[in-house]
Design a protein around this motif. Structure first.
Motif, PDB file in Angstrom:
ATOM      1  N   SER A  50      18.210   7.719 -34.022  1.00 26.12           N
ATOM      2  CA  SER A  50      17.063   7.678 -33.106  1.00 26.12           C
ATOM      3  C   SER A  50      15.956   8.624 -33.567  1.00 26.12           C
ATOM      4  CB  SER A  50      17.491   8.034 -31.679  1.00 26.12           C
ATOM      5  OG  SER A  50      17.885   9.392 -31.603  1.00 26.12           O
ATOM      6  N   SER A  51      16.274   9.514 -34.493  1.00 24.29           N
ATOM      7  CA  SER A  51      15.264  10.391 -35.081  1.00 24.29           C
ATOM      8  C   SER A  51      14.368   9.574 -36.004  1.00 24.29           C
ATOM      9  CB  SER A  51      15.939  11.507 -35.887  1.00 24.29           C
ATOM     10  OG  SER A  51      15.075  12.024 -36.877  1.00 24.29           O
ATOM     11  N   PRO A  52      13.041   9.634 -35.821  1.00 23.88           N
ATOM     12  CA  PRO A  52      12.147   8.872 -36.702  1.00 23.88           C
ATOM     13  C   PRO A  52      12.335   9.227 -38.170  1.00 23.88           C
ATOM     14  CG  PRO A  52      10.946   9.673 -34.787  1.00 23.88           C
ATOM     15  CD  PRO A  52      12.297  10.321 -34.751  1.00 23.88           C
ATOM     16  N   TYR A  53      12.586  10.509 -38.465  1.00 23.10           N
ATOM     17  CA  TYR A  53      12.761  10.915 -39.864  1.00 23.10           C
ATOM     18  C   TYR A  53      13.988  10.235 -40.465  1.00 23.10           C
ATOM     19  CZ  TYR A  53      13.814  13.717 -43.962  1.00 23.10           C
ATOM     20  OH  TYR A  53      14.108  14.102 -45.242  1.00 23.10           O
ATOM     21  N   ASP A  67       7.825  16.682 -41.453  1.00 27.21           N
ATOM     22  CA  ASP A  67       8.518  15.387 -41.610  1.00 27.21           C
ATOM     23  C   ASP A  67       7.564  14.272 -42.005  1.00 27.21           C
ATOM     24  OD1 ASP A  67      11.060  16.298 -41.082  1.00 27.21           O
ATOM     25  OD2 ASP A  67      11.113  15.585 -39.000  1.00 27.21           O
ATOM     26  N   ASP A  68       6.310  14.287 -41.511  1.00 28.92           N
ATOM     27  CA  ASP A  68       5.349  13.221 -41.742  1.00 28.92           C
ATOM     28  C   ASP A  68       5.921  11.871 -41.333  1.00 28.92           C
ATOM     29  OD1 ASP A  68       2.857  12.180 -42.405  1.00 28.92           O
ATOM     30  OD2 ASP A  68       3.505  11.627 -44.426  1.00 28.92           O
ATOM     31  N   ILE A  69       6.380  11.778 -40.084  1.00 28.12           N
ATOM     32  CA  ILE A  69       6.829  10.498 -39.550  1.00 28.12           C
ATOM     33  C   ILE A  69       5.606   9.618 -39.270  1.00 28.12           C
ATOM     34  CG2 ILE A  69       8.934  11.480 -38.577  1.00 28.12           C
ATOM     35  CD1 ILE A  69       7.579  11.494 -35.835  1.00 28.12           C
ATOM     36  N   GLU A  70       5.819   8.341 -39.073  1.00 32.64           N
ATOM     37  CA  GLU A  70       4.702   7.415 -38.887  1.00 32.64           C
ATOM     38  C   GLU A  70       3.828   7.808 -37.693  1.00 32.64           C
ATOM     39  OE1 GLU A  70       4.090   2.610 -39.018  1.00 32.64           O
ATOM     40  OE2 GLU A  70       5.704   3.382 -37.757  1.00 32.64           O
ATOM     41  N   ALA A  71       4.446   8.254 -36.611  1.00 33.58           N
ATOM     42  CA  ALA A  71       3.687   8.626 -35.418  1.00 33.58           C
ATOM     43  C   ALA A  71       2.741   9.791 -35.678  1.00 33.58           C
ATOM     44  CB  ALA A  71       4.639   8.976 -34.279  1.00 33.58           C
ATOM     45  N   ALA A  72       3.027  10.611 -36.682  1.00 34.53           N
ATOM     46  CA  ALA A  72       2.144  11.736 -37.013  1.00 34.53           C
ATOM     47  C   ALA A  72       0.776  11.242 -37.454  1.00 34.53           C
ATOM     48  CB  ALA A  72       2.775  12.592 -38.111  1.00 34.53           C
ATOM     49  N   ASP A 118       8.304  16.979 -36.655  1.00 32.72           N
ATOM     50  CA  ASP A 118       7.153  16.269 -36.087  1.00 32.72           C
ATOM     51  C   ASP A 118       7.406  15.797 -34.663  1.00 32.72           C
ATOM     52  OD1 ASP A 118       5.742  16.636 -38.379  1.00 32.72           O
ATOM     53  OD2 ASP A 118       5.765  14.547 -39.027  1.00 32.72           O
ATOM     54  N   ARG A 119       8.642  15.426 -34.367  1.00 32.80           N
ATOM     55  CA  ARG A 119       8.940  14.973 -33.006  1.00 32.80           C
ATOM     56  C   ARG A 119       8.642  16.096 -32.009  1.00 32.80           C
ATOM     57  NH1 ARG A 119      14.849  12.802 -30.858  1.00 32.80           N
ATOM     58  NH2 ARG A 119      14.129  11.966 -28.862  1.00 32.80           N
ATOM     59  N   ALA A 120       9.058  17.308 -32.340  1.00 36.34           N
ATOM     60  CA  ALA A 120       8.750  18.452 -31.481  1.00 36.34           C
ATOM     61  C   ALA A 120       7.254  18.730 -31.455  1.00 36.34           C
ATOM     62  CB  ALA A 120       9.513  19.682 -31.956  1.00 36.34           C
ATOM     63  N   ALA A 121       6.593  18.595 -32.612  1.00 34.90           N
ATOM     64  CA  ALA A 121       5.156  18.872 -32.683  1.00 34.90           C
ATOM     65  C   ALA A 121       4.365  17.929 -31.788  1.00 34.90           C
ATOM     66  CB  ALA A 121       4.681  18.750 -34.130  1.00 34.90           C
ATOM     67  N   LEU A 122       4.725  16.654 -31.772  1.00 29.26           N
ATOM     68  CA  LEU A 122       4.036  15.695 -30.912  1.00 29.26           C
ATOM     69  C   LEU A 122       4.271  16.019 -29.435  1.00 29.26           C
ATOM     70  CD1 LEU A 122       4.816  12.460 -32.956  1.00 29.26           C
ATOM     71  CD2 LEU A 122       2.601  13.613 -32.766  1.00 29.26           C
ATOM     72  N   GLY A 123       5.483  16.486 -29.123  1.00 27.87           N
ATOM     73  CA  GLY A 123       5.765  16.929 -27.761  1.00 27.87           C
ATOM     74  C   GLY A 123       4.954  18.152 -27.382  1.00 27.87           C
ATOM     75  N   ASP A 146      17.862  17.880 -28.100  1.00 29.72           N
ATOM     76  CA  ASP A 146      17.356  17.235 -29.311  1.00 29.72           C
ATOM     77  C   ASP A 146      15.841  17.037 -29.271  1.00 29.72           C
ATOM     78  OD1 ASP A 146      17.560  16.049 -31.818  1.00 29.72           O
ATOM     79  OD2 ASP A 146      17.801  14.052 -30.968  1.00 29.72           O
ATOM     80  N   HIS A 147      15.106  18.061 -28.910  1.00 29.08           N
ATOM     81  CA  HIS A 147      13.649  18.039 -28.925  1.00 29.08           C
ATOM     82  C   HIS A 147      13.084  16.845 -28.150  1.00 29.08           C
ATOM     83  CE1 HIS A 147      14.004  20.494 -32.886  1.00 29.08           C
ATOM     84  NE2 HIS A 147      13.959  21.280 -31.837  1.00 29.08           N
ATOM     85  N   THR A 148      13.678  16.556 -26.995  1.00 31.53           N
ATOM     86  CA  THR A 148      13.130  15.532 -26.115  1.00 31.53           C
ATOM     87  C   THR A 148      11.800  16.026 -25.555  1.00 31.53           C
ATOM     88  OG1 THR A 148      14.235  16.438 -24.166  1.00 31.53           O
ATOM     89  CG2 THR A 148      15.445  14.783 -25.456  1.00 31.53           C
ATOM     90  N   PRO A 149      10.922  15.104 -25.101  1.00 31.73           N
ATOM     91  CA  PRO A 149       9.644  15.551 -24.512  1.00 31.73           C
ATOM     92  C   PRO A 149       9.839  16.546 -23.378  1.00 31.73           C
ATOM     93  CG  PRO A 149       9.615  13.190 -24.907  1.00 31.73           C
ATOM     94  CD  PRO A 149      11.014  13.644 -25.194  1.00 31.73           C
ATOM     95  N   GLU A 150      10.880  16.319 -22.557  1.00 33.91           N
ATOM     96  CA  GLU A 150      11.131  17.228 -21.435  1.00 33.91           C
ATOM     97  C   GLU A 150      11.526  18.620 -21.920  1.00 33.91           C
ATOM     98  OE1 GLU A 150      11.513  13.064 -20.396  1.00 33.91           O
ATOM     99  OE2 GLU A 150      12.595  14.280 -21.869  1.00 33.91           O
TER     100      GLU A 150
END
Length: 340
Positions: free
Chosen positions: A71-74, A277-282, A250-255, A222-226
């Motif tokens: 489930s991790s984008p990376y 990470d440079d995931i697509e959402a970044a 990046d998941r945490a950074a977007l949060g 796991d660095h969920t938005p909450e």
């Protein structure tokens, strides 16, 4: 009647062995020879019988890829690249998500169902280096990530150096109260967060800034938005003057960006944010995210090269390859520098 390897060799004017070398990806062939063989295969519409070829070699043509979390984008991107690179080598990939569970990781490392596999790629989170060193199973294994052992090939970026680069970027923009989001509360678990924390601290000191524990936030889970939002709230309670955040992925950074924006802070005018990470959402977010981009295609290509060498019986000391990374500057840090 379908064309045979003998027909290809005759049309290309080479030996059957040379055609076999082209099919097996043998590196030490001239471009001219390889081109003649490939043109002959195309002209004859030659289709190698991969199953029969693998059977003759005593191989299955199947490798396993075990990652902590799909489930991790990376990790999803890594899995996609592995499947693509493996297909180019006539390999099929079985993918498993271990959830970082030590028992599931041990099953992979110990060669569970290894009779079905030619080799394995594993990103361990929980099992120890001593366990990996003591591994008895002889199925070729390549490790991703920074849990390196002298008995197995591995490939990873240097997370400490990546974190230092992120901090140096923020300092270069005039930021002085740089927080960290994602540091581990304890030393167990994956090594990368701990090494990124070391790089964060070292990056501050190298750039003449003191390390302040009040600027370090520890999201739960796991660095969920909450979890990230709660960590940002806690951070702002302790340090209202932060002007930058280095997030450990990046998941945490977007949060972090979402949490800061919902609290009336502007990114990057008030607080600059950078991730890893440079995931697509970044690339797609508003603002787009500055990030440390690991060379993911290079990591995967190297892992498959190391693994296929081992499958082919190459005997050499284990290699620990340090992959490249690049700092990508985007809107989350380049939109303006606050005046102090």
């Amino acid at each position: 009647m379908p064309a045979t390897i003998k027909d290809v060799a005759k049309l290309a004017g080479v030996s059957i062995k040379t055609v076999s070398n082209v099919l097996n990806g043998y590196r030490y062939l001239t471009d001219e020879t390889r081109g003649r063989v490939e043109r002959a295969m195309a002209d004859l519409d030659y289709r190698p019988n991969i199953a029969a070829r693998n059977l003759r070699r005593g191989r299955t043509g199947v490798i396993a890829l075990a990652l902590p979390n799909l489930s991790s984008p990376y990790f999803a991107e890594i899995a996609h690249l592995v499947v693509k690179e493996a297909a180019a080598r006539d390999l099929t990939v079985l993918i498993d998500a271990t959830d970082g569970d030590p028992e599931r990781e041990k099953l992979v490392a110990e060669g569970f169902r290894s009779q079905l596999l030619d080799g394995m790629i594993l990103q361990p989170w929980s099992i120890s280096a001593p366990f990996l060193r003591a591994r008895v199973d002889k199925t070729p294994l390549v490790l991703l990530g920074e849990r390196r052992v002298p008995t197995a090939d591995s490939v990873a970026i240097d997370s400490r150096a990546a974190a230092q680069a992120a901090v140096a970027h923020l300092v270069g923009l005039g930021r002085r109260r740089i927080a960290a989001v994602g540091a581990p509360r304890k030393r167990s678990g994956p090594l990368e967060p701990g090494r990124r924390n070391e790089g964060y601290e070292r990056g501050l000191v190298e750039n003449g800034l003191p390390f302040d524990p009040a600027l370090v936030a520890h999201p739960v889970g796991d660095h969920t938005p909450e979890a990230v939002a709660a960590a940002v709230d806690d951070l702002l309670e302790r340090a209202k003057d932060i002007d930058a955040v280095f997030a450990f992925n990046d998941r945490a950074a977007l949060g972090v960006i979402r949490a800061l924006t919902s609290r009336g802070l502007r990114v990057p005018e008030d607080v600059a944010v950078v991730g890893i990470d440079d995931i697509e959402a970044a690339r797609l977010g508003t603002p787009s995210l500055s990030t440390i981009a690991p060379d993911k295609p290079g990591i995967v290509r190297t892992a498959l090269e190391l693994l296929t060498d081992r499958i082919a019986g190459v005997d050499r000391p284990a290699r620990q390859v340090v992959a490249d990374f690049t700092l990508i500057e985007r809107e989350s840090t380049l939109g303006g520098v606050p005046h102090h």
